[in-house]
Structure formats: structure tokens, C-alpha cells
Design an enzyme around this catalytic site. Structure first.
Site, short mmCIF file in Angstrom:
data_model
loop_
_atom_site.label_atom_id
_atom_site.label_comp_id
_atom_site.label_asym_id
_atom_site.label_seq_id
_atom_site.Cartn_x
_atom_site.Cartn_y
_atom_site.Cartn_z
N ARG A 238 -24.21 -38.64 -70.78
CA ARG A 238 -23.01 -38.92 -71.55
C ARG A 238 -23.10 -38.17 -72.89
NH1 ARG A 238 -20.74 -40.25 -67.59
NH2 ARG A 238 -19.71 -42.23 -67.13
N GLU A 267 -14.54 -35.81 -74.87
CA GLU A 267 -14.06 -34.89 -73.82
C GLU A 267 -12.54 -35.04 -73.65
OE1 GLU A 267 -16.18 -35.97 -70.27
OE2 GLU A 267 -18.12 -35.67 -71.23
N HIS A 285 -17.82 -31.66 -67.12
CA HIS A 285 -18.10 -33.00 -66.57
C HIS A 285 -17.89 -33.04 -65.04
CE1 HIS A 285 -18.21 -37.58 -67.51
NE2 HIS A 285 -18.67 -37.34 -66.30
C1 8YV Z 1 -17.73 -39.15 -62.52
C2 8YV Z 1 -19.60 -39.95 -64.07
O1 8YV Z 1 -17.13 -37.95 -62.22
O2 8YV Z 1 -19.84 -41.64 -62.44
C3 8YV Z 1 -19.97 -41.31 -63.59
O3 8YV Z 1 -20.43 -42.10 -64.44
O4 8YV Z 1 -19.82 -39.63 -65.17
C4 8YV Z 1 -19.00 -38.89 -63.24
O5 8YV Z 1 -19.98 -38.40 -62.40
C5 8YV Z 1 -16.72 -40.00 -63.20
O6 8YV Z 1 -17.23 -40.93 -64.05
C6 8YV Z 1 -15.84 -40.67 -62.21
O7 8YV Z 1 -15.10 -41.71 -62.77
#
Ligand code: 8YV
Length: 319
Positions: A238, A267, A285
Site C-alpha cells: 500500500r 492513487e 496498482h
Molecule cells: C486489488 C489489492 O486489485 O486486493 C487488494 O488489496 O490491493 C489489489 O490487488 C484491489 O484491491 C481490488 O479491490
């Protein structure tokens, strides 16, 4: 009557097919990014919400959700976009999708390491813009990954898969986490008590900790100063874990050779200087963005919903 599920983003066909079979889904075929007001309005009549990390459920939004909503079944492993304390206080169940995206995210992490170390952004730009005119032994010389020390900050599911893959590059694995992992999960990785203890052992540093009040700006100027000169930092966890000003300063001064980033503060409106720096390999991301993983995430979120609506404890309950 089938439970009504508000699905905030367009999901893979197989996931939406299962949703139609077992639920009355409110889908988003045009994949519009909803505001908090949109979510509150669309949740009218819904028993559950299946959101992504792009939808924020702070205390104020949770307080405005219709009483009928019982569960937020995230399509994500991270759930820092949900105020779990507020959810708990309201009796709202919250679930996530662990495990199924560890391989995809670890692959992306290895790509960030290679991309940063071997100057992928610079090389690609040279070829695309026809600025590549010549070859010489000193042209585009990068850093080798093989045999180096990899420090992993956050030795959870993703961090441990990264360690496995990195062993294929003969890397020596070091890590820090709140607790030391048992030997069968460590697989020889060397534990360090604190993030500061870990830093001097990182030719490469990969961030894999969850976003929490304790990890906000964890990688700051003080920690970066403890890294070996010329280290490479990658982040597929993150953005909040990084103090952007400190990272940019270290990339400019040469303290760090390069960075590979997939996640950012704020982001997609990221720190402007990242775009200017040649020694940063930037991705938008996409850690879990593989066909296989997207389906698996949806199925895991649906397994959680199925459990809730059949009166069972969902496997991945986080609140
Ligand atoms: C996803 C992510 O694309 O799952 C997570 O926490 O950061 C990512 O891999 C995204 O969050 C899907 O909602």
C-alpha cells in the site's frame, strides 16, 4: 427470495454468472467509479455490498448505509478502505479475499525488482522513442538480482511467496514482521526484530506490510538512511507505507539506485516527482491483475457471502 447484492465494479463473467445464479445482483456493467453518495443510494434494498478497494467505507459512509445491509464482502485482500471499527459497532460483517492473490502479487513484486534493477522504464522508452542509436559495454548497465540479499518488510502470505520466488534467484532472504514466523514458514529466512534492524541487510527491500496506523510512512528518511548505499526498494503493498518525499529524495541523491512501485499515496494522483525520475519503474496498482486471480478473488468473495447467507461464519471475516 435471493439476497440482493450491490456489486460496485464490473467483475469477471464467471463471477457475475455465479452472482446471477445465487443472488439478485445490482451490477455495474459500465464499470463507473461510484462516489460515496452513489453507493449509499444504490445500496437501497441491498442485503450485501461487494466492493473493491476503490470504494471507501469510512465511518460516515457506514453510518449512512441502509439498515438492511448486513455484509461488506470485499473483492480485495486489503481492507484499509473500510473502517472496521465502525462496521463492528454497527454489526456489519466485513470479509476479504486472502491467499488467492498472493501468487499474482508476488509475480508483480519480482517484476518490480527486475524492472527497477535492470532499468526497464529507461530501456523501453529508448526503444519506443527511437532514441536507441548504439550499443556499448557501458550502455544501460543495471544491477544484478542473483545472489543478493532481499529484505521483506511484512512476512505475511504475499511476502512469503516473494521469498520463495526470490530463492530461485539465489537471494538470501531477511525479514521483519511483528512476530517471528515458525521454521516451516521461514524456510531459512533470517528474522530481524525491528524494521531498523532489517534495513542494513537489504540490497533489495520489498514492502509487504498491511496499511495500518503503525505502518503509515514506515519507510521514512530515517529507515532509508539505514539501507546499504545503492539499495533498491519495491512496493506492491500500500502506498501509505512510504514517505514519498523521503523516497524521492533518496532516489535523487543516489542513496537508492532505483525503486519499483505499484501502489502509491493518493492513487491515481501520485507524487508528481515519481513521473520525472528515470530510476523508478512505475506500475498502476496491478498486483493482482491476472485473469486467474481476478476470478479467484470473486469466487472467494462469493464463498464468504454464501456463508453469511446460510447462517455460517464466513472464512475470511475481518470484522
Ligand atoms: C486489488 C489489492 O486489485 O486486493 C487488494 O488489496 O490491493 C489489489 O490487488 C484491489 O484491491 C481490488 O479491490
Amino acid at each position: 427470495m435471493k439476497p440482493v447484492v450491490l456489486v460496485t465494479r464490473k467483475l469477471p463473467d464467471a463471477v457475475e454468472d455465479r452472482l446471477r445464479k445465487d443472488y439478485s445482483p445490482i451490477l455495474n456493467p459500465d464499470d463507473v467509479l461510484y462516489s460515496a453518495d452513489d453507493i449509499v443510494a444504490r445500496a437501497e434494498g441491498a442485503d450485501a455490498i461487494m466492493p473493491c478497494h476503490t470504494e471507501k467505507f469510512g465511518a460516515a459512509v457506514i453510518a449512512r448505509l441502509p439498515k438492511r445491509v448486513r455484509v461488506i464482502a470485499n473483492f480485495s485482500v486489503g481492507y484499509d478502505h473500510v473502517d472496521t471499527a465502525a462496521a463492528r459497532a454497527r454489526g456489519l460483517i466485513v470479509t476479504n479475499t486472502p491467499e488467492v492473490l498472493s501468487d499474482a502479487t508476488a509475480e508483480l513484486t519480482i517484476m518490480l525488482m527486475l524492472g527497477a534493477a535492470r532499468r526497464a522504464s529507461e530501456g523501453e522508452r529508448l526503444v519506443r522513442t527511437r532514441e536507441w542509436k548504439d550499443w556499448s559495454p557501458s550502455f544501460m548497465v543495471g544491477t544484478q538480482m542473483t545472489g543478493k540479499r532481499l529484505g521483506i518488510l511484512g512476512f505475511g502470505r504475499v511476502g512469503r511467496v516473494v521469498a520463495k520466488r526470490a530463492r530461485g534467484f539465489d537471494m538470501e532472504i531477511h525479514y521483519n514482521d511483528i512476530n517471528r514466523a515458525p521454521p516451516e514458514l521461514e524456510e531459512g529466512a533470517i528474522f530481524h526484530e525491528t524494521p531498523a534492524d532489517l534495513m542494513p541487510h537489504c540490497d533489495f527491500l520489498a514492502l509487504h506490510c498491511v496499511a495500518s496506523p503503525q505502518t503509515i510512512k514506515l519507510l521514512n528518511a530515517k529507515l532509508i538512511a539505514l539501507l546499504p548505499d545503492g539499495a533498491i526498494v519495491v512496493n506492491a503493498s500500500r502506498g501509505v507505507v512510504v514517505d514519498d518525499d523521503a523516497l524521492v529524495a533518496a532516489l535523487k541523491s543516489g542513496k537508492l539506485t532505483a525503486a519499483g512501485l505499484d501502489v502509491y499515496n493518493n492513487e491515481p494522483d501520485i507524487h508528481a516527482e515519481y513521473r520525472q525520475l528515470p530510476n523508478v519503474f512505475l506500475m498502476p496498482h496491478i498486483g493482482s491483475a491476472t485473469k486467474e486471480t481476478r476470478v479467484a478473488m470473486g469466487m472467494r468473495a462469493l464463498d464468504n457471502l454464501d456463508a453469511v447467507f446460510s447462517g455460517k461464519e464466513p472464512r475470511d471475516r475481518v470484522a
